[in-house]
Design an enzyme around this catalytic site. Structure first.
Site, PDB file in Angstrom:
ATOM      1  N   GLN A 105       0.852  -1.192   0.000  1.00  0.00           N
ATOM      2  CA  GLN A 105       0.000   0.000   0.000  1.00  0.00           C
ATOM      3  C   GLN A 105       0.884   1.238   0.000  1.00  0.00           C
ATOM      4  O   GLN A 105       1.937   1.247   0.631  1.00  0.00           O
ATOM      5  CB  GLN A 105      -0.872   0.012   1.264  1.00  0.00           C
ATOM      6  CG  GLN A 105      -1.907  -1.066   1.318  1.00  0.00           C
ATOM      7  CD  GLN A 105      -3.047  -0.810   0.368  1.00  0.00           C
ATOM      8  OE1 GLN A 105      -3.590  -1.717  -0.202  1.00  0.00           O
ATOM      9  NE2 GLN A 105      -3.387   0.458   0.186  1.00  0.00           N
TER      10      GLN A 105
HETATM   11  N1  LIG Z   1      -6.561 -14.523 -10.249  1.00  0.00           N
HETATM   12  C1  LIG Z   1      -5.528 -14.441  -9.416  1.00  0.00           C
HETATM   13  N2  LIG Z   1      -5.644 -13.733  -8.291  1.00  0.00           N
HETATM   14  C2  LIG Z   1      -4.573 -13.670  -7.461  1.00  0.00           C
HETATM   15  C3  LIG Z   1      -3.353 -14.320  -7.762  1.00  0.00           C
HETATM   16  N3  LIG Z   1      -2.481 -14.057  -6.752  1.00  0.00           N
HETATM   17  C4  LIG Z   1      -3.138 -13.292  -5.871  1.00  0.00           C
HETATM   18  N4  LIG Z   1      -4.399 -13.058  -6.281  1.00  0.00           N
HETATM   19  C5  LIG Z   1      -5.422 -12.261  -5.592  1.00  0.00           C
HETATM   20  O1  LIG Z   1      -4.980 -10.937  -5.549  1.00  0.00           O
HETATM   21  C6  LIG Z   1      -5.391 -10.298  -4.343  1.00  0.00           C
HETATM   22  C7  LIG Z   1      -4.209  -9.674  -3.645  1.00  0.00           C
HETATM   23  O2  LIG Z   1      -3.353 -10.682  -3.108  1.00  0.00           O
HETATM   24  P1  LIG Z   1      -2.358 -10.417  -1.879  1.00  0.00           P
HETATM   25  O3  LIG Z   1      -1.499 -11.613  -1.762  1.00  0.00           O
HETATM   26  O4  LIG Z   1      -3.092  -9.962  -0.693  1.00  0.00           O
HETATM   27  O5  LIG Z   1      -1.527  -9.178  -2.467  1.00  0.00           O
HETATM   28  P2  LIG Z   1      -0.294  -8.422  -1.815  1.00  0.00           P
HETATM   29  O6  LIG Z   1       0.654  -8.134  -2.909  1.00  0.00           O
HETATM   30  O7  LIG Z   1       0.234  -9.182  -0.652  1.00  0.00           O
HETATM   31  O8  LIG Z   1      -0.978  -7.063  -1.351  1.00  0.00           O
HETATM   32  P3  LIG Z   1      -0.499  -6.049  -0.182  1.00  0.00           P
HETATM   33  O9  LIG Z   1      -0.329  -6.868   1.044  1.00  0.00           O
HETATM   34  O10 LIG Z   1      -1.593  -5.031  -0.069  1.00  0.00           O
HETATM   35  O11 LIG Z   1       0.780  -5.434  -0.651  1.00  0.00           O
HETATM   36  C8  LIG Z   1      -6.075 -11.388  -3.536  1.00  0.00           C
HETATM   37  O12 LIG Z   1      -7.451 -11.254  -3.690  1.00  0.00           O
HETATM   38  C9  LIG Z   1      -5.584 -12.669  -4.142  1.00  0.00           C
HETATM   39  O13 LIG Z   1      -6.523 -13.699  -4.028  1.00  0.00           O
HETATM   40  C10 LIG Z   1      -3.275 -15.066  -8.981  1.00  0.00           C
HETATM   41  O14 LIG Z   1      -2.256 -15.664  -9.333  1.00  0.00           O
HETATM   42  N5  LIG Z   1      -4.388 -15.086  -9.766  1.00  0.00           N
END
Ligand SMILES: Nc1nc2c(ncn2[C@@H]2O[C@H](COP(=O)(O)OP(=O)(O)OP(=O)(O)O)[C@@H](O)[C@H]2O)c(=O)[nH]1
Ligand SMILES: [Mg+2]
Lengths: 185, 359
Positions: A70
Site C-alpha cells: 500500500q
Molecule cells: N486470479 C488471481 N488472483 C490472485 C493471484 N495471486 C493473488 N491473487 C489475488 O490478488 C489479491 C491480492 O493478493 P495479496 O497476496 O493480498 O496481495 P499483496 O501483494 O500481498 O498485497 P499487499 O499486502 O496489499 O501489498 C487477492 O485477492 C488474491 O486472491 C493469482 O495468481 N491469480
C-alpha cells in the site's frame, strides 16, 4: 572486518538467503509466499506491515520478507534493504492501468545502492486471468532490457492460484544467488 | 532474552577482531533464536487472519519493545557524548554497529509478533524503528564524518548517490520514447455519463472487469467475477455480484457500492457508501467521508454464486475497516459505520434487464 562480511560468513555457513518480496499492493505477494509455504490462502488481508517466512528450499534456508505494498507503507520498504540477497518484484499482470506506477516504483528500488548486489526476479503474477499481459509484454512495459548490465535478473509468468511458474522462478533465484555467494563450495 | 546483555552493556574491547568474534557469536545466537521462534509461531499460527491466540499479549510485547527502544536511545546518547578523540575512532564505530544490530533485533521482534498485534501497534512500532535508524544515521554522520561505514539505513544520505541516479533516469527516459509500448485495455465500461450499464458474467473465465471514468451512471455486474478495478467514478451506483478475488477502488466520489469480495482496497474515496461482504478486512487509504454497511444485493441465483465464491456467510468484516493513514488506536475520523436508519433497503436486480445504451 566489517559487519556485513561477518554476516555473510555466517550465512554462508548456514546456507541462508534473505529474500525481499515487494511490489504494488494487490499484486499477490502474500498469496505467493503462503502458496510456496503450503499454507492456507483462503483468507488474506492486505498486509499492514510485513510477514516473514522461513522456508527450506533445496539445501538452502530462505528468509522471505513479504512487505505490504500500500502507498502508505511503501516508504518502509527501505528498512528491509540491508543484506538482501534476492529481490522479488511481484506484478499484477491484469492491472494494466497501474503499470506506470509499477514501473516507477521498481525503478526507484533499483537505484538503491543497498540492493545493487541483489538478484532480481520479476514475477508476472495472475497469469490465470484471461486478459493478463504475458511476461514478455510486462518486460517491455517495465523496460527491463534497459536495466544496468551488471544486474542478474529474470522475468517469469506465474499464478499464485494455480501455482504455475512459482517453482521456476524461485529455482532460478536460488541458483543465481547461490552461484554468487557460494561459489567456493 | 539474555542476548541483549551484550548490546546494552558494551564492554571495553580494544581490538576489532575480538569484537567481530563476539558479534558473530551473537548473530548466530540471535539467528537460531529467531529461527526457533518462527517455528514455534508456525505451529501456533492457524491462518493469516487477525484472530489473536489468547496466550500472546500485546502488553508484554509493548513493555519489551519500549525497554529495548529505551536501551537503544540511551546507547545512542552515550555515543554522542563521548568526547575523547582517540576512543572515537575505534570504540564508536563498533558501538554503532552494535546499536545497528539492536535495531535489527528490535525489528525482528516486531516481525515475529506482528501477526497478533493490533494494526496500529505494528505501524507505530515500524515508525519507531524507522526513526531510530534515522537517529543512528545522524549520530553516525556527526561522529564519523569521513569514515565510510558500510551498514544500516543509509536512507537519506550522500549527494553522490543522487548524481548516479540522475544518469540512470535519463537512460530510462530515452528508452521510453523509443519503445513507446502500447498495451491493450482490459474488458470494462469506460467514459460514460448518465446511463445504466449492465453485464452478466457466466463462468469465471472472463471475470475480470474495469469501471473507469464514469459519471452519474448505474452499473450492475451480475454473476460471479474474479476481480474488479474501479477508477474515477462520480455520482454512480454500483451493484456487483460475488467476486472471488479482489476489488481495487481509486478516486471515487459521491457513489454507492454494493460488493461482495475476498479483499477490498479503497484509495482516494470521498463521500461514498460501501455495502460490503468481505472475507478479510477492508482497507482505506487517503479517503474521507466513507461509510460502511453490510451487503444487501439480491438477484436470481445469487445464493449459489455466493456459495461458490465462499462468500455465503457474512464474516462481519464489513465494519472492520483499517485506515492505513491512521496511526492511532482511536477510531479514524475518515470512515464510519453507516447508521441503520440511513441505510438502503435490500436491492433486487432483475436478470433480464439490459443496458440503456449499447456499450
Ligand atoms: N486470479 C488471481 N488472483 C490472485 C493471484 N495471486 C493473488 N491473487 C489475488 O490478488 C489479491 C491480492 O493478493 P495479496 O497476496 O493480498 O496481495 P499483496 O501483494 O500481498 O498485497 P499487499 O499486502 O496489499 O501489498 C487477492 O485477492 C488474491 O486472491 C493469482 O495468481 N491469480
Ligand atoms: Mg500482502
Amino acid at each position: 572486518m566489517g559487519l556485513l562480511s561477518i554476516i555473510r560468513k555466517i550465512k554462508k555457513k548456514e546456507k541462508e538467503m534473505r529474500i525481499l518480496m515487494v511490489g504494488l499492493d494487490n499484486s499477490g505477494k502474500t498469496t505467493i509466499v503462503l502458496r510456496i509455504n503450503g499454507e492456507d490462502t483462503s483468507v488474506i488481508s492486505p498486509t499492514l506491515g510485513f510477514n516473514i517466512r522461513t522456508i527450506n528450499y533445496q539445501k538452502y534456508t530462505l528468509n522471505i520478507w513479504d512487505v505490504g505494498g500500500q502507498k502508505t507503507i511503501r516508504s518502509y520498504w527501505r528498512n528491509y534493504f540491508e543484506e538482501t540477497d534476492g529481490l522479488v518484484w511481484v506484478v499484477d499482470s491484469s492491472d494494466i492501468r497501474r503499470l506506470d506506477d509499477c514501473k516507477m516504483e521498481l525503478n526507484n528500488l533499483l537505484k538503491e545502492e543497498r540492493l545493487s548486489g541483489a538478484s532480481l526476479l520479476v514475477l508476472a503474477n495472475k497469469q490465470d486471468i484471461q486478459g493478463a499481459l504475458k511476461p514478455a509484454e510486462i518486460a517491455k512495459v517495465l523496460n527491463l532490457d534497459a536495466m544496468d548490465k551488471t544486474r542478474h535478473w529474470k522475468i517469469v509468468g506465474c499464478s499464485a492460484y494455480t501455482g504455475e511458474g512459482l517453482v521456476d522462478g524461485f529455482d532460478w533465484l536460488v541458483q543465481d544467488i547461490a552461484s554468487r555467494i557460494y561459489v567456493l563450495d | 532474552m539474555d542476548d541483549e546483555e551484550d548490546l546494552s552493556n558494551p564492554k571495553k574491547i580494544s581490538n576489532e577482531d575480538s569484537i567481530s568474534q563476539k558479534h558473530s557469536a551473537m548473530i548466530e545466537r540471535l539467528t537460531n533464536l529467531h529461527q526457533s521462534r518462527l517455528q514455534q509461531q508456525e505451529i501456533s499460527r492457524k491462518s493469516d487472519s487477525n484472530l489473536s491466540p489468547s496466550f500472546e499479549s500485546t502488553k508484554s510485547f509493548l513493555d519489551r519493545f519500549s525497554s529495548l527502544k529505551q536501551a537503544i536511545e540511551t546507547e545512542l546518547d552515550r555515543c554522542r557524548n563521548i568526547s575523547d578523540r582517540e576512543s572515537k575512532s575505534i570504540l564508536i564505530k563498533s558501538d554503532l554497529e552494535k546499536i545497528s544490530l539492536s535495531i535489527s533485533n528490535l525489528e525482528k521482534l516486531v516481525a515475529e509478533n506482528s501477526y497478533f498485534l493490533p494494526n496500529y501497534e505494528v505501524r507505530s512500532s515500524l515508525k519507531t524503528i524507522s526513526d531510530l535508524k534515522e537517529k543512528l544515521e545522524l549520530v553516525n554522520s556527526e561522529l564519523l564524518p569521513k569514515k565510510k561505514f558500510a551498514f544500516k539505513s543509509k536512507s537519506s544520505k550522500t549527494k553522490e548517490q543522487n548524481n548516479v541516479v540522475v544518469v540512470n533516469e535519463n537512460v530510462i527516459k530515452e528508452n521510453d520514447v523509443d519503445s513507446n509500448v502500447k498495451v491493450r485495455d482490459s474488458p470494462g465500461f469506460r467514459d460514460k455519463e448518465g446511463v445504466v450499464l449492465i453485464k452478466h458474467f457466466g463462468d469465471l473465465e472472463e471475470g475480470e472487469f474495469t469501471l473507469e471514468n464514469l459519471n452519474s451512471c448505474e452499473i450492475r455486474l451480475i454473476g460471479r467475477l474474479r476481480a474488479i478495478f474501479v477508477h474515477k467514478l462520480k455520482n454512480c451506483r454500483v451493484f456487483v455480484g460475488p467476486i472471488m478475488g479482489s476489488v481495487l477502488i481509486e478516486q471515487v466520489e459521491d457513489c454507492l457500492f454494493m460488493l461482495a469480495s475476498h479483499q477490498i482496497r479503497i484509495h482516494h474515496a470521498k463521500k461514498t457508501d460501501f455495502y460490503l461482504r468481505v472475507r478479510s478486512r477492508p482497507i482505506i487509504e487517503d479517503s474521507n467521508g466513507v461509510r460502511f454497511a453490510p451487503y444487501l444485493l439480491v438477484y436470481d441465483g445469487i445464493e449459489s454464486d455466493l456459495k461458490e465464491c465462499s462468500l455465503y456467510e457474512d464474516t462481519g468484516n464489513w465494519g472492520n475497516v483499517d485506515d492505513f493513514r491512521w496511526l492511532r488506536a482511536v477510531q479514524s475520523p475518515n470512515w464510519s459505520i453507516l447508521p441503520e436508519g440511513e441505510r438502503s433497503g435490500t436491492v433486487y436486480i432483475s436478470k433480464s434487464e439490459t443496458s440503456s445504451e449499447n456499450s
